[in-house]
Design a protein around this motif. Structure first.
Motif, PDB file in Angstrom:
ATOM      1  N   ALA A  92       0.835  -1.202   0.000  1.00 53.10           N
ATOM      2  CA  ALA A  92       0.000   0.000   0.000  1.00 53.10           C
ATOM      3  C   ALA A  92       0.871   1.255   0.000  1.00 53.10           C
ATOM      4  O   ALA A  92       0.581   2.225  -0.710  1.00 53.10           O
ATOM      5  N   GLU A  93       1.931   1.238   0.770  1.00 53.16           N
ATOM      6  CA  GLU A  93       2.854   2.378   0.800  1.00 53.16           C
ATOM      7  C   GLU A  93       3.520   2.576  -0.558  1.00 53.16           C
ATOM      8  O   GLU A  93       3.549   3.689  -1.096  1.00 53.16           O
ATOM      9  N   MET A  94       4.035   1.512  -1.118  1.00 54.43           N
ATOM     10  CA  MET A  94       4.786   1.633  -2.368  1.00 54.43           C
ATOM     11  C   MET A  94       3.891   1.996  -3.551  1.00 54.43           C
ATOM     12  O   MET A  94       4.317   2.727  -4.447  1.00 54.43           O
ATOM     13  N   HIS A  98       5.055   5.273  -5.469  1.00 49.53           N
ATOM     14  CA  HIS A  98       5.611   5.106  -6.809  1.00 49.53           C
ATOM     15  C   HIS A  98       4.589   5.108  -7.937  1.00 49.53           C
ATOM     16  O   HIS A  98       4.922   5.497  -9.060  1.00 49.53           O
ATOM     17  N   ASN A  99       3.372   4.654  -7.673  1.00 52.72           N
ATOM     18  CA  ASN A  99       2.358   4.532  -8.738  1.00 52.72           C
ATOM     19  C   ASN A  99       1.244   5.561  -8.625  1.00 52.72           C
ATOM     20  O   ASN A  99       0.381   5.611  -9.490  1.00 52.72           O
ATOM     21  N   ASN A 100       1.238   6.338  -7.553  1.00 52.50           N
ATOM     22  CA  ASN A 100       0.168   7.302  -7.299  1.00 52.50           C
ATOM     23  C   ASN A 100      -1.203   6.640  -7.443  1.00 52.50           C
ATOM     24  O   ASN A 100      -2.138   7.206  -8.017  1.00 52.50           O
ATOM     25  N   ALA A 101      -1.317   5.414  -6.935  1.00 54.54           N
ATOM     26  CA  ALA A 101      -2.588   4.689  -6.997  1.00 54.54           C
ATOM     27  C   ALA A 101      -3.675   5.520  -6.329  1.00 54.54           C
ATOM     28  O   ALA A 101      -3.462   6.090  -5.262  1.00 54.54           O
ATOM     29  N   GLU A 127       2.028   9.787   0.702  1.00 53.67           N
ATOM     30  CA  GLU A 127       2.020  10.723  -0.422  1.00 53.67           C
ATOM     31  C   GLU A 127       2.785  10.152  -1.618  1.00 53.67           C
ATOM     32  O   GLU A 127       3.700   9.340  -1.461  1.00 53.67           O
ATOM     33  N   PHE A 128       2.425  10.599  -2.798  1.00 50.51           N
ATOM     34  CA  PHE A 128       3.117  10.264  -4.044  1.00 50.51           C
ATOM     35  C   PHE A 128       4.455  10.997  -4.071  1.00 50.51           C
ATOM     36  O   PHE A 128       4.520  12.185  -3.774  1.00 50.51           O
TER      37      PHE A 128
END
Length: 145
Positions: A92-94, A98-101, A127-128
């Motif tokens: 969830a963090e990554m 990294h992907n601005n999911a 945050e992204f």
């Protein structure tokens, strides 16, 4: 922050749990269904929650089915959605960094309530990073065109 929620019958209990967690932590919720454990089709509710995010009515979305797989696929069919299936907080963090999911999918039959709380909190507070990741997210957006 306003968060859309969607689920099928297999994710109903987890969606209700997440809804309570969100409301108790000051988030506004748009519940896109479903509303019981009666058998329904997950694409209907994944799409509804995703469209709420894509339209700007909600800043983020969370969808749940038994595994999280089907409903994440459905959500990702909506233009502008980057929905990541996560079963632990690091993913969830990554995916935020990294992907601005903008959407999170979880499997209601795969993880418990305590893990879901940690995943949701991480997803909503991370945050992204932007930078080199912005270029990659833009490349993903180009695929949608």
């Amino acid at each position: 922050m306003k968060v859309s929620l969607g689920c099928d019958h297999g994710g109903f209990a987890m969606k209700e749990h997440v809804k309570g967690w969100l409301e108790s932590h000051g988030y506004e919720v748009q519940d896109c269904g479903c509303y019981s454990t009666e058998s329904v089709d997950y694409p209907v509710y994944g799409r509804a929650a995703a469209e709420a995010v894509a339209s700007g009515a909600c800043e983020r979305g969370i969808v749940v089915c038994t595994t999280g797989i089907g409903i994440s696929i459905a959500a990702n069919k909506v233009k502008g959605i980057r929905c990541a299936l996560c079963s632990e907080p690091l993913s969830a963090e990554m995916t935020r960094r990294h992907n601005n999911a903008n959407m999170l999918a979880m499997g209601g039959g795969m993880i418990g309530a305590n893990m879901a709380d940690r995943i949701v909190e991480t997803f909503l507070t991370t945050e992204f990073e932007g930078g080199r990741h912005e270029r990659r997210v833009n490349l993903i957006s180009d695929i949608e065109g």
